[in-house]
Scaffold this motif. Structure first.
Motif, PDB file in Angstrom:
ATOM      1  N   LEU A   1      16.881  -2.482 -18.698  1.00  0.00           N
ATOM      2  CA  LEU A   1      16.689  -1.954 -20.292  1.00  0.00           C
ATOM      3  C   LEU A   1      16.122  -0.448 -20.105  1.00  0.00           C
ATOM      4  O   LEU A   1      16.347   0.392 -20.923  1.00  0.00           O
ATOM      5  N   CYS A   2      15.610  -0.026 -19.465  1.00  0.00           N
ATOM      6  CA  CYS A   2      15.496   1.050 -18.646  1.00  0.00           C
ATOM      7  C   CYS A   2      15.075   1.688 -17.303  1.00  0.00           C
ATOM      8  O   CYS A   2      15.323   0.804 -16.584  1.00  0.00           O
ATOM      9  N   HIS A   3      14.404   2.926 -16.873  1.00  0.00           N
ATOM     10  CA  HIS A   3      14.302   3.752 -15.644  1.00  0.00           C
ATOM     11  C   HIS A   3      12.938   3.177 -16.050  1.00  0.00           C
ATOM     12  O   HIS A   3      12.356   3.274 -16.803  1.00  0.00           O
ATOM     13  N   ILE A   4      12.267   2.485 -14.654  1.00  0.00           N
ATOM     14  CA  ILE A   4      10.912   2.729 -14.404  1.00  0.00           C
ATOM     15  C   ILE A   4      10.403   4.450 -13.202  1.00  0.00           C
ATOM     16  O   ILE A   4      10.704   4.577 -12.309  1.00  0.00           O
ATOM     17  N   VAL A   5       9.223   4.411 -13.929  1.00  0.00           N
ATOM     18  CA  VAL A   5       9.050   6.496 -13.742  1.00  0.00           C
ATOM     19  C   VAL A   5       7.291   5.559 -12.936  1.00  0.00           C
ATOM     20  O   VAL A   5       6.228   5.262 -13.749  1.00  0.00           O
ATOM     21  N   VAL A   6       7.369   5.393 -12.072  1.00  0.00           N
ATOM     22  CA  VAL A   6       5.701   5.621 -11.228  1.00  0.00           C
ATOM     23  C   VAL A   6       4.976   6.619 -10.549  1.00  0.00           C
ATOM     24  O   VAL A   6       5.222   7.672  -9.811  1.00  0.00           O
ATOM     25  N   CYS A   7       3.872   6.611 -11.547  1.00  0.00           N
ATOM     26  CA  CYS A   7       3.148   7.876 -10.929  1.00  0.00           C
ATOM     27  C   CYS A   7       1.595   7.592 -10.413  1.00  0.00           C
ATOM     28  O   CYS A   7       1.043   6.179 -11.002  1.00  0.00           O
ATOM     29  N   GLN A   8       1.127   7.927  -9.863  1.00  0.00           N
ATOM     30  CA  GLN A   8       0.158   8.048  -8.590  1.00  0.00           C
ATOM     31  C   GLN A   8      -0.662   7.871  -8.783  1.00  0.00           C
ATOM     32  O   GLN A   8      -1.440   8.299 -10.781  1.00  0.00           O
ATOM     33  N   ARG A   9      -2.168   6.851  -9.285  1.00  0.00           N
ATOM     34  CA  ARG A   9      -3.566   6.351  -9.170  1.00  0.00           C
ATOM     35  C   ARG A   9      -4.290   6.823  -8.020  1.00  0.00           C
ATOM     36  O   ARG A   9      -4.085   5.924  -7.799  1.00  0.00           O
ATOM     37  N   PRO A  10      -5.460   7.576  -8.854  1.00  0.00           N
ATOM     38  CA  PRO A  10      -6.677   7.410  -7.793  1.00  0.00           C
ATOM     39  C   PRO A  10      -7.146   5.867  -7.138  1.00  0.00           C
ATOM     40  O   PRO A  10      -7.198   5.254  -7.757  1.00  0.00           O
ATOM     41  N   GLY A  11      -7.078   5.157  -6.246  1.00  0.00           N
ATOM     42  CA  GLY A  11      -7.548   4.352  -5.727  1.00  0.00           C
ATOM     43  C   GLY A  11      -6.922   3.437  -5.516  1.00  0.00           C
ATOM     44  O   GLY A  11      -7.026   2.382  -5.033  1.00  0.00           O
ATOM     45  N   TRP A  12      -5.889   3.556  -5.633  1.00  0.00           N
ATOM     46  CA  TRP A  12      -4.228   2.514  -5.524  1.00  0.00           C
ATOM     47  C   TRP A  12      -3.010   3.535  -4.146  1.00  0.00           C
ATOM     48  O   TRP A  12      -2.365   4.918  -5.061  1.00  0.00           O
ATOM     49  N   GLN A  13      -2.570   1.781  -4.180  1.00  0.00           N
ATOM     50  CA  GLN A  13      -1.543   2.887  -2.795  1.00  0.00           C
ATOM     51  C   GLN A  13      -0.855   1.686  -2.245  1.00  0.00           C
ATOM     52  O   GLN A  13      -1.118   0.759  -2.084  1.00  0.00           O
ATOM     53  N   LEU A  14       0.491   1.700  -2.823  1.00  0.00           N
ATOM     54  CA  LEU A  14       1.866   0.361  -2.467  1.00  0.00           C
ATOM     55  C   LEU A  14       2.020   0.608  -0.538  1.00  0.00           C
ATOM     56  O   LEU A  14       2.304   1.575  -0.407  1.00  0.00           O
ATOM     57  N   THR A  15       1.393   0.162  -0.167  1.00  0.00           N
ATOM     58  CA  THR A  15       1.968  -0.421   1.177  1.00  0.00           C
ATOM     59  C   THR A  15       3.174  -0.390   1.841  1.00  0.00           C
ATOM     60  O   THR A  15       3.601  -1.739   0.794  1.00  0.00           O
ATOM     61  N   ALA A  16       3.763  -0.359   2.975  1.00  0.00           N
ATOM     62  CA  ALA A  16       4.992  -0.650   2.936  1.00  0.00           C
ATOM     63  C   ALA A  16       5.221  -2.545   3.081  1.00  0.00           C
ATOM     64  O   ALA A  16       6.372  -3.513   3.138  1.00  0.00           O
ATOM     65  N   GLU A  17       3.750  -3.485   3.240  1.00  0.00           N
ATOM     66  CA  GLU A  17       3.408  -4.613   3.418  1.00  0.00           C
ATOM     67  C   GLU A  17       4.064  -5.434   2.201  1.00  0.00           C
ATOM     68  O   GLU A  17       3.872  -6.918   2.074  1.00  0.00           O
ATOM     69  N   HIS A  18       3.996  -4.459   1.292  1.00  0.00           N
ATOM     70  CA  HIS A  18       3.451  -5.430  -0.252  1.00  0.00           C
ATOM     71  C   HIS A  18       4.726  -5.573  -0.366  1.00  0.00           C
ATOM     72  O   HIS A  18       5.891  -5.301  -0.619  1.00  0.00           O
ATOM     73  N   PRO A  19       5.062  -6.260  -1.393  1.00  0.00           N
ATOM     74  CA  PRO A  19       6.440  -7.253  -2.303  1.00  0.00           C
ATOM     75  C   PRO A  19       6.908  -6.704  -2.480  1.00  0.00           C
ATOM     76  O   PRO A  19       8.264  -6.360  -3.378  1.00  0.00           O
ATOM     77  N   MET A  20       6.178  -5.782  -3.666  1.00  0.00           N
ATOM     78  CA  MET A  20       7.029  -4.543  -4.281  1.00  0.00           C
ATOM     79  C   MET A  20       7.863  -3.303  -3.455  1.00  0.00           C
ATOM     80  O   MET A  20       8.221  -2.480  -4.624  1.00  0.00           O
ATOM     81  N   ALA A  21       7.137  -2.672  -2.332  1.00  0.00           N
ATOM     82  CA  ALA A  21       7.948  -1.851  -1.129  1.00  0.00           C
ATOM     83  C   ALA A  21       8.934  -2.344  -1.483  1.00  0.00           C
ATOM     84  O   ALA A  21      10.552  -0.998  -1.732  1.00  0.00           O
ATOM     85  N   SER A  22       9.595  -3.447  -1.210  1.00  0.00           N
ATOM     86  CA  SER A  22      11.286  -3.489  -1.027  1.00  0.00           C
ATOM     87  C   SER A  22      11.707  -3.083  -2.977  1.00  0.00           C
ATOM     88  O   SER A  22      13.076  -2.792  -2.222  1.00  0.00           O
TER      89      SER A  22
END
Length: 217
Positions: free
Chosen positions: A123-144
């Motif tokens: 339905l759309c594109h997703i824009v992901v903005c960095q938020r202080p204190g949050w980081q997406l690690t390589a092991e996280h399922p959403m990284a793939s």
């Protein structure tokens, strides 16, 4: 038109919403950002002030910035604001537009908990903005998921993820409500209050004072 969508309770709307949205608009060359206050957010218990006040504050910000427009599709709904239902309706009503759904890293990490979240990519594109204190690690399922959808063609009408580096805004509505509840009426009305000016546009400060919002009980 290329339309950015920024939803939230906006309780109250603040510079932590406004500044990143403007950065996204300029970096992705969007035509407009639609600010979309929620009525019944599925991931929060309740709001502090009612929908009418939150809608009015959002409208005031839209009048202040030409880059913004108000989208009242969710706040006029009597059911929870599921993003996939909102996007489906917007695509139906505005088939000529491309939509860019803006969220922070914290929301993207939690996306699998959202109702029919995978349908968002249709339905759309997703824009992901960095938020202080949050980081997406390589092991996280959403990284793939991020890696796969970054490869989607830029000419695609939906389905691409855009990670955007924005100036960190460590501001939360909770923090602002707490601050306001601790201020006297005179401190709230002081247009030179540096604390408030760093968090809220003047028109929002004025609205909050006018309607005596977020005062301690």
């Amino acid at each position: 038109m290329k339309i950015g969508l920024l939803g939230g309770t906006f309780d109250p709307i603040h510079l932590g919403h406004i500044k990143p949205a403007l950065e996204v608009l300029h970096q992705l060359n969007l035509d407009k950002i639609w600010l979309m206050p929620n009525h019944i957010p599925p991931h929060k218990q309740s709001t502090t002030v009612n929908s009418q006040h939150r809608l009015a504050m959002t409208q005031a910000v839209c009048e202040l910035y030409d880059e913004f427009a108000l989208c009242d599709i969710e706040i006029n709904r009597d059911t929870p604001s599921y993003s996939v239902a909102t996007l489906a309706l917007l695509k139906q009503q505005y088939p000529q537009h491309q939509f860019y759904f803006i969220m922070g890293t914290d929301s993207f990490i939690q996306l699998p908990t959202w109702y029919r979240w995978q349908s968002l990519f249709d339905l759309c594109h997703i824009v992901v903005c960095q938020r202080p204190g949050w980081q997406l690690t390589a092991e996280h399922p959403m990284a793939s998921v991020l890696a796969d959808n970054q490869l989607v063609s830029t000419s695609a009408l939906t389905g691409k993820i855009y990670p955007i580096e924005v100036q960190p805004q460590d501001i939360s509505s909770t923090q602002i409500r707490q601050l306001l509840s601790n201020l006297t009426v005179e401190e709230r009305q002081d247009s030179n209050n540096a604390q408030l000016n760093a968090l809220l546009p003047g028109v929002i400060q004025q609205y909050i004072c006018q309607h005596s919002l977020y005062q301690a009980n």
